[in-house]
Every structure is written in C-alpha cells, then in structure tokens.
Design a protein around this motif. Structure first.
Motif, PDB file in Angstrom:
ATOM      1  N   LEU A 164       0.846  -1.192   0.000  1.00 24.13           N
ATOM      2  CA  LEU A 164       0.000   0.000   0.000  1.00 24.13           C
ATOM      3  C   LEU A 164       0.884   1.246   0.000  1.00 24.13           C
ATOM      4  CD1 LEU A 164      -2.811  -0.920   2.566  1.00 24.13           C
ATOM      5  CD2 LEU A 164      -2.872  -1.062   0.077  1.00 24.13           C
ATOM      6  N   PRO A 165       0.463   2.281  -0.727  1.00 27.30           N
ATOM      7  CA  PRO A 165       1.293   3.477  -0.870  1.00 27.30           C
ATOM      8  C   PRO A 165       1.144   4.463   0.284  1.00 27.30           C
ATOM      9  CG  PRO A 165      -0.693   3.728  -2.176  1.00 27.30           C
ATOM     10  CD  PRO A 165      -0.760   2.355  -1.556  1.00 27.30           C
ATOM     11  N   LEU A 166       2.267   4.932   0.787  1.00 24.85           N
ATOM     12  CA  LEU A 166       2.286   5.997   1.786  1.00 24.85           C
ATOM     13  C   LEU A 166       2.762   7.259   1.083  1.00 24.85           C
ATOM     14  CD1 LEU A 166       3.803   4.491   5.055  1.00 24.85           C
ATOM     15  CD2 LEU A 166       1.489   5.341   4.712  1.00 24.85           C
ATOM     16  N   ILE A 167       1.845   8.017   0.549  1.00 23.24           N
ATOM     17  CA  ILE A 167       2.203   9.217  -0.205  1.00 23.24           C
ATOM     18  C   ILE A 167       2.810  10.260   0.743  1.00 23.24           C
ATOM     19  CG2 ILE A 167       1.290  11.096  -1.626  1.00 23.24           C
ATOM     20  CD1 ILE A 167      -0.834   9.122  -2.613  1.00 23.24           C
ATOM     21  N   GLY A 168       3.988  10.716   0.379  1.00 23.70           N
ATOM     22  CA  GLY A 168       4.675  11.701   1.212  1.00 23.70           C
ATOM     23  C   GLY A 168       5.109  11.159   2.559  1.00 23.70           C
ATOM     24  N   GLY A 169       5.171   9.850   2.688  1.00 19.97           N
ATOM     25  CA  GLY A 169       5.595   9.240   3.947  1.00 19.97           C
ATOM     26  C   GLY A 169       4.463   8.942   4.909  1.00 19.97           C
ATOM     27  N   GLY A 170       3.230   9.291   4.518  1.00 17.52           N
ATOM     28  CA  GLY A 170       2.077   8.955   5.355  1.00 17.52           C
ATOM     29  C   GLY A 170       1.927   9.800   6.599  1.00 17.52           C
ATOM     30  N   LYS A 171       2.492  11.021   6.574  1.00 18.03           N
ATOM     31  CA  LYS A 171       2.450  11.873   7.765  1.00 18.03           C
ATOM     32  C   LYS A 171       1.233  12.804   7.811  1.00 18.03           C
ATOM     33  CE  LYS A 171       7.487  11.878   8.205  1.00 18.03           C
ATOM     34  NZ  LYS A 171       8.713  12.711   8.215  1.00 18.03           N
ATOM     35  N   THR A 172       0.523  12.944   6.700  1.00 18.70           N
ATOM     36  CA  THR A 172      -0.656  13.814   6.670  1.00 18.70           C
ATOM     37  C   THR A 172      -1.657  13.372   7.735  1.00 18.70           C
ATOM     38  OG1 THR A 172      -0.369  14.051   4.276  1.00 18.70           O
ATOM     39  CG2 THR A 172      -2.472  14.767   5.203  1.00 18.70           C
ATOM     40  N   ARG A 173      -2.208  14.334   8.459  1.00 17.55           N
ATOM     41  CA  ARG A 173      -3.120  14.014   9.554  1.00 17.55           C
ATOM     42  C   ARG A 173      -4.587  14.207   9.137  1.00 17.55           C
ATOM     43  NH1 ARG A 173      -2.341  17.180  14.583  1.00 17.55           N
ATOM     44  NH2 ARG A 173      -2.315  18.941  13.126  1.00 17.55           N
ATOM     45  N   PHE A 174      -5.423  13.296   9.609  1.00 17.50           N
ATOM     46  CA  PHE A 174      -6.856  13.337   9.329  1.00 17.50           C
ATOM     47  C   PHE A 174      -7.630  13.188  10.636  1.00 17.50           C
ATOM     48  CE2 PHE A 174      -4.826  11.662   5.538  1.00 17.50           C
ATOM     49  CZ  PHE A 174      -5.453  12.339   4.510  1.00 17.50           C
ATOM     50  N   GLN A 175      -8.881  13.646  10.614  1.00 16.56           N
ATOM     51  CA  GLN A 175      -9.757  13.527  11.774  1.00 16.56           C
ATOM     52  C   GLN A 175     -11.098  12.952  11.307  1.00 16.56           C
ATOM     53  OE1 GLN A 175      -9.677  17.111  14.071  1.00 16.56           O
ATOM     54  NE2 GLN A 175     -11.000  16.343  15.687  1.00 16.56           N
ATOM     55  N   PRO A 176     -11.121  11.671  10.946  1.00 16.43           N
ATOM     56  CA  PRO A 176     -12.305  11.070  10.312  1.00 16.43           C
ATOM     57  C   PRO A 176     -13.562  11.235  11.151  1.00 16.43           C
ATOM     58  CG  PRO A 176     -10.423   9.570  10.249  1.00 16.43           C
ATOM     59  CD  PRO A 176     -10.049  10.689  11.165  1.00 16.43           C
ATOM     60  N   VAL A 177     -14.653  11.543  10.461  1.00 23.88           N
ATOM     61  CA  VAL A 177     -15.944  11.747  11.132  1.00 23.88           C
ATOM     62  C   VAL A 177     -16.943  10.721  10.596  1.00 23.88           C
ATOM     63  CG1 VAL A 177     -16.564  13.540   9.456  1.00 23.88           C
ATOM     64  CG2 VAL A 177     -17.790  13.397  11.617  1.00 23.88           C
ATOM     65  N   TYR A 178     -17.639  10.076  11.512  1.00 19.53           N
ATOM     66  CA  TYR A 178     -18.625   9.062  11.141  1.00 19.53           C
ATOM     67  C   TYR A 178     -19.818   9.720  10.461  1.00 19.53           C
ATOM     68  CZ  TYR A 178     -22.229   5.469  11.707  1.00 19.53           C
ATOM     69  OH  TYR A 178     -23.245   4.570  11.491  1.00 19.53           O
ATOM     70  N   VAL A 179     -20.276   9.124   9.369  1.00 17.45           N
ATOM     71  CA  VAL A 179     -21.360   9.711   8.583  1.00 17.45           C
ATOM     72  C   VAL A 179     -22.621   9.916   9.413  1.00 17.45           C
ATOM     73  CG1 VAL A 179     -22.171   7.461   7.709  1.00 17.45           C
ATOM     74  CG2 VAL A 179     -22.624   9.544   6.388  1.00 17.45           C
ATOM     75  N   GLY A 180     -22.868   9.034  10.376  1.00 21.09           N
ATOM     76  CA  GLY A 180     -24.033   9.195  11.245  1.00 21.09           C
ATOM     77  C   GLY A 180     -23.927  10.431  12.116  1.00 21.09           C
ATOM     78  N   ASN A 181     -22.711  10.735  12.580  1.00 22.16           N
ATOM     79  CA  ASN A 181     -22.503  11.946  13.377  1.00 22.16           C
ATOM     80  C   ASN A 181     -22.643  13.195  12.526  1.00 22.16           C
ATOM     81  OD1 ASN A 181     -19.963  10.287  15.327  1.00 22.16           O
ATOM     82  ND2 ASN A 181     -22.089  10.633  15.871  1.00 22.16           N
ATOM     83  N   LEU A 182     -22.217  13.119  11.257  1.00 24.40           N
ATOM     84  CA  LEU A 182     -22.393  14.255  10.354  1.00 24.40           C
ATOM     85  C   LEU A 182     -23.880  14.515  10.121  1.00 24.40           C
ATOM     86  CD1 LEU A 182     -21.463  16.441   8.426  1.00 24.40           C
ATOM     87  CD2 LEU A 182     -21.060  14.671   6.693  1.00 24.40           C
ATOM     88  N   ALA A 183     -24.653  13.446   9.940  1.00 26.24           N
ATOM     89  CA  ALA A 183     -26.096  13.598   9.773  1.00 26.24           C
ATOM     90  C   ALA A 183     -26.714  14.207  11.030  1.00 26.24           C
ATOM     91  CB  ALA A 183     -26.736  12.239   9.467  1.00 26.24           C
ATOM     92  N   ASP A 184     -26.232  13.782  12.196  1.00 27.93           N
ATOM     93  CA  ASP A 184     -26.714  14.373  13.453  1.00 27.93           C
ATOM     94  C   ASP A 184     -26.427  15.873  13.507  1.00 27.93           C
ATOM     95  OD1 ASP A 184     -27.566  11.889  14.362  1.00 27.93           O
ATOM     96  OD2 ASP A 184     -25.708  11.483  15.464  1.00 27.93           O
TER      97      ASP A 184
END
Length: 323
Positions: free
Chosen positions: A178-198
């Motif tokens: 699997l590819p780690l683009i740029g070393g895989g250091k980019t940070r994310f804060q995933p949000v559950y679709v159910g919470n977005l709907a809420d």
C-alpha cells in the motif's frame, strides 16, 4: 424541533451522506424531496419514510428553472453535492461553485427559511488544490446569496459506503503493498457519517447556527499511516507500506488520472490536497457547539463494514493468519 409540517429539499440526497441523512430527517415526519439527476437511483430511499413522504425529484442543477422547481415551496434546503475528482461535465467549478451558487440564489428567491451547505475541512481560496479552492469559492457564493446559510465542513467521512477505507481495504486485497504518499504523515480527523447527519439535524434545530461555519472532525486525529494500519488490522491483512515521495506521487497521478476508468485511483489534485493536514482548526466551531458530545470512533465502526474484506468472512477461524 419538529419538521412534521415542513418540506425539505436535499440536493445529492441519494449519495453516501444523503442516504444516512434522509433516514434521520424522515423520522421527524417532514416531507422530503431528493433532488437528483437520476430519480431512479434514489427510489430505494422511499422505504425510509411513510408512503409518499420521500419523493425523488428529477433536477438538473445546471438549469435555473429545474432548481427553482426543486426548491419551490420548501422550508429547508440542504446541499450535499460534491465530487472528489473531475470527469467530463462534472467539474469542481460546476458542482462546488456554480451549482451551489444557483441553489442558494434560488432558495433565497423562493423564501426558503434554512439552507445547509456541506463543504469540507481544508476549503481555502489559497490552497494548491483545485478541490479545496472550489469548496471555498462555493462557500462564498452561498453566503453571498443566502447570508443566513449554515456551512458544515467535515473531515474525511467514513461509513459503510465511504470512498476512503473501502478503497484501501479493496486495494489491500489485491496489491502487494500500500502506498504511503509523502511518507504517510498527513493528519486526518475522520468523522462518522451518522454523526455528520446528526450535525445537520442539530444545526437545523438551532437558530444560533444561522450564518455560521462549523468544522466537524471525529474524536481522534490519525496520520495517513495509522489509518492504513488500522484498515489492515480490521481486514486481517498485512501488506507492507511503501513510501512514495511527493514528486513521484505527482507523476504517477498524472498518468493515472488519464486512464479512461470511472474513478481514477489518484489525481494530481488529490496529491496536492494530501500535502495539507485535514483536521479541525483549534478556533473553529464544532460538534460541541451544536450540542453533540458523543462521537463514534473508527475503532468501533470500521469493523462493522470492513469485515466483508476478510478472507472467508469475519467468522472464519482461519482468517487471523491471512496474508
């Protein structure tokens, strides 16, 4: 607040986020129009409500008269339209800016009371990514036409039909690495679709949310590497993670985006987007300001739908050693 006597028009309601939101809105008893290019693809959502409560509504968002019909008589309009890459007539400018501006302008002209615009964390007029610049331009166009609109900016959204974890889980089934683009250091804060709907529902229930922008991220920040490791853990796969330098990723993306397939594996604009962290700003309004404090984690939700990628299924006693 009850929407029982109200009409809600949802643009893009048959998509990933829409199908979860429609089910929540239907519980209120509201009349819901799903404004979509292809009403046939939205008929499955009619069973989420009472007979006649949810109506797929043929709409061409490039035409004023079509959008005007979709919003006429509506009390609430929600715009979920968005594309992750450009193909043919589906451009960032056309979907994120022109369509958003048209919806906002005609919603205002038809006396719509509330407008919710789904944007994205990273929306920035100065971003190197065309996607992010178009999201920012769309926000500005919406607020210019409908100043009381509420803007919601989620980080990457996960759930059963997502285009992130499912994509990498499928890749891990077949690819040797699997590819780690740029070393895989980019940070994310995933949000559950159910919470977005809420969050959409909570924004509608609060007059204080009018004219405000909220950034919505889940309870934990992850690096790109951590997300790939978590995906592999849940599907019981163990592929090596190979670092792809930025310049090589851009060259590879330039080739892949020209391959005539429905969804390109990677585009140069996505590489540009990956150079920036995708997390909630410390000063931004967020879930807590909408009264939402309980958020689902990746660790709890991902196994509920990524299990389909496990060899033999999640109950196969031999899968623990899959390679």
């Amino acid at each position: 607040m009850s929407y029982r006597t109200q009409v809600i028009t949802v643009f893009g309601g048959s998509g990933f986020i829409g199908r979860h939101l429609i089910r929540r809105l239907a519980r209120s008893g509201a009349q819901i129009r799903i404004a979509t290019r292809n009403p046939g693809k939205a008929t499955f959502l009619k069973t989420a409500g009472a007979v006649g409560q949810i109506v797929p509504f043929a709409t061409d968002c490039t035409k004023d008269e079509s959008v005007a019909r979709a919003v006429q008589g509506a009390d609430i309009v929600i715009n979920l339209l968005g594309v992750l890459y450009e193909r043919g007539s589906q451009s960032f400018q056309g979907v994120h800016v022109d369509a958003a501006a048209r919806i906002a302008r005609l919603a205002a002209a038809n006396g719509v009371n509330r407008l919710i615009q789904i944007s994205a964390i990273g929306a920035d007029a100065n971003s190197p990514s065309s996607y992010a610049r178009s999201k920012a331009a769309g926000e500005q166009a919406v607020l210019s036409a409908f100043p009381a609109a509420t803007i919601l900016r989620p980080s990457i959204v996960f759930g059963p039909e997502d285009n992130f974890f499912n994509k990498f889980a499928a890749m891990a089934q077949k690819a040797p690495a699997l590819p780690l683009i740029g070393g895989g250091k980019t940070r994310f804060q995933p949000v559950y679709v159910g919470n977005l709907a809420d969050a959409v529902v909570a924004a509608l229930e609060s007059d204080d949310s009018r004219g405000k922008t909220y950034e919505l991220g889940g309870p934990r920040v992850y690096s790109f590497r951590e997300l790939l490791e978590l995906t592999q853990k849940d599907i019981q796969r163990h592929r090596p993670l190979v670092t792809i330098p930025w310049n090589i990723a851009e060259s590879l993306a330039g080739f892949l985006e020209k391959v005539p397939v429905l969804a390109p594996a990677l585009t140069r604009d996505q590489v540009a987007l990956l150079r920036q962290d995708n997390v909630v700003s410390p000063t931004a309004l967020g879930f807590k300001d909408l009264g939402i404090t309980e958020l689902a984690t990746c660790e709890v939700i991902l196994p509920t739908y990524l299990s389909r990628f496990i060899v033999g299924g999640k109950y196969n006693s031999l899968t623990g050693n899959a390679h």
